[in-house]
Design an enzyme around this catalytic site. Sequence first.
Site, PDB file in Angstrom:
ATOM      1  N   SER A 183       0.834  -1.200   0.000  1.00  0.00           N
ATOM      2  CA  SER A 183       0.000   0.000   0.000  1.00  0.00           C
ATOM      3  C   SER A 183       0.876   1.260   0.000  1.00  0.00           C
ATOM      4  O   SER A 183       0.711   2.164  -0.827  1.00  0.00           O
ATOM      5  CB  SER A 183      -0.910  -0.033   1.241  1.00  0.00           C
ATOM      6  OG  SER A 183      -1.529   1.203   1.459  1.00  0.00           O
ATOM      7  N   LYS A 187       1.931   3.882  -3.504  1.00  0.00           N
ATOM      8  CA  LYS A 187       1.629   5.313  -3.582  1.00  0.00           C
ATOM      9  C   LYS A 187       2.882   6.148  -3.829  1.00  0.00           C
ATOM     10  O   LYS A 187       2.844   7.153  -4.545  1.00  0.00           O
ATOM     11  CB  LYS A 187       0.911   5.764  -2.308  1.00  0.00           C
ATOM     12  CG  LYS A 187      -0.568   5.363  -2.330  1.00  0.00           C
ATOM     13  CD  LYS A 187      -1.274   5.674  -1.033  1.00  0.00           C
ATOM     14  CE  LYS A 187      -0.866   4.683   0.028  1.00  0.00           C
ATOM     15  NZ  LYS A 187      -1.752   4.642   1.189  1.00  0.00           N
TER      16      LYS A 187
HETATM   17  N1  URA Z   1      -0.528   3.513   5.542  1.00  0.00           N
HETATM   18  C1  URA Z   1      -0.858   3.219   4.266  1.00  0.00           C
HETATM   19  O1  URA Z   1      -0.738   4.046   3.383  1.00  0.00           O
HETATM   20  N2  URA Z   1      -1.305   1.986   3.988  1.00  0.00           N
HETATM   21  C2  URA Z   1      -1.450   1.038   4.924  1.00  0.00           C
HETATM   22  O2  URA Z   1      -1.856  -0.058   4.605  1.00  0.00           O
HETATM   23  C3  URA Z   1      -1.124   1.356   6.252  1.00  0.00           C
HETATM   24  C4  URA Z   1      -0.656   2.603   6.521  1.00  0.00           C
END
Ligand code: URA
Length: 433
Positions: A183, A187
Amino acid sequence: MRMVDLIEKKRDGGQLTTEEINWFVTNYTQDEIPDYQVSAFLMAVFYEDMSDEEITALTLAMAHSGEVIDLSSIEGIKVDKHSTGGVGDTTTLVLAPLVASVGVPVAKMSGRGLGYTGGTLDKLEAIPGFQIELPEEEFTRLVNQSHVAIIGQSGNLAPADKKLYALRDVTATVNSIPLIASSIMSKKIAAGADAIVLDVTTGDGAFMKKLSDARRLAKTMVRIGALTNRQTMAIISDMIQPLGEAIGNSLEVVEAIETLQGKGPADLLEMCYVLGSQMVVLAKKAPDLDQARKLLEEALESGKALAKFREMIRNQGGDDTVVDHPQSLLTAKYEQPFLAKKSGYVTKLVANELGIAAMLLGAGRRTKEEEIDYAVGLKLHKKVGDKVTEGEPLLTIYSNDLELNEVERILEKNIEIGEVAVELPLIHEIITE
Ligand code: URA
Ligand code: CA
């Protein structure tokens, strides 16, 4: 392909192929796979874990599920920084100008965050006039010219992660190392990072309550970084008490300015030097962490870093006189001291609870629509380990409302004074490849 086969394979401890993971992410993003199947899949991952190859495939698939920012017109190695969550975490406001002042390009896209207190964007908007929405060409022009710009995140960054995260949130599958690692890394990659510095927090107020889990998460992300050709370093920091002394938007801008003036809290400054050194090394502006730190110390002591903050504020339309008169940002109607009821040493300042107290004052939002009150928050005068005498102020409450019963009740419950001085660590470990 059928989703039920992927669920079964993972349930039985099998390893998914890159092709299978790509198929799953693409189709889930397009609403072609129902949430109930994905819920079962997430629970299977929670129990059966994922290999590095699987996490890498998942990271890249999520990164490419929406817009991928192209920062190639910006010269140099773009290093992004990410923290897994802190209260009163003012580091980005200090780090961005600090590392930019030694030539590291900082093309930062930040979020507002739905935490207890405002995100970096909210803090910047506490500066009168500061624009967080810039056209992409202006953003890249500013980074090429001044080495730094911070803007709001595009709405279509890693949409697969957005959907999966929302589902994890309601299926008790947030706390899974492969899911958190993919995750976060997806990003950063979608936001155009060439290299990544991670602050993995541990303690009661963090995702990773145990140091051993934080270490496993940090090592996983550093490995995934290498496998996706984004060199990555991490620190594991303690999130038991808040970082620095200020919690609240304007208060944190003031704290950032004071830190860049060399008058800030020691823990915040140390954190910025440690994270900043990693950014400088990854950007290849210094050969090792020691030399990187020296560069940063010189930039701070000479006033170069503060001048860079002023330049960034001016570039983005903000009122740069706040750098000379930071106190002018503190416009809350009331400043109430919160006094120690006995003498001793501060032994506990529960970070997330103090964050909630600041939110109740109006420093953060409970829902996406809520307005933030930039002026309010808490300013700590004592941190864990400090000596205090009865009647001395532990902190000041900045508010626009005199109804403070609930806030004071939280403070009462979450600040402890004991007889023996305790010391909390700031940074547990530094993890490099
Ligand atoms: N922060 C995130 O961006 N994703 C997660 O899964 C946990 C914390
Ligand atoms: Ca702070």
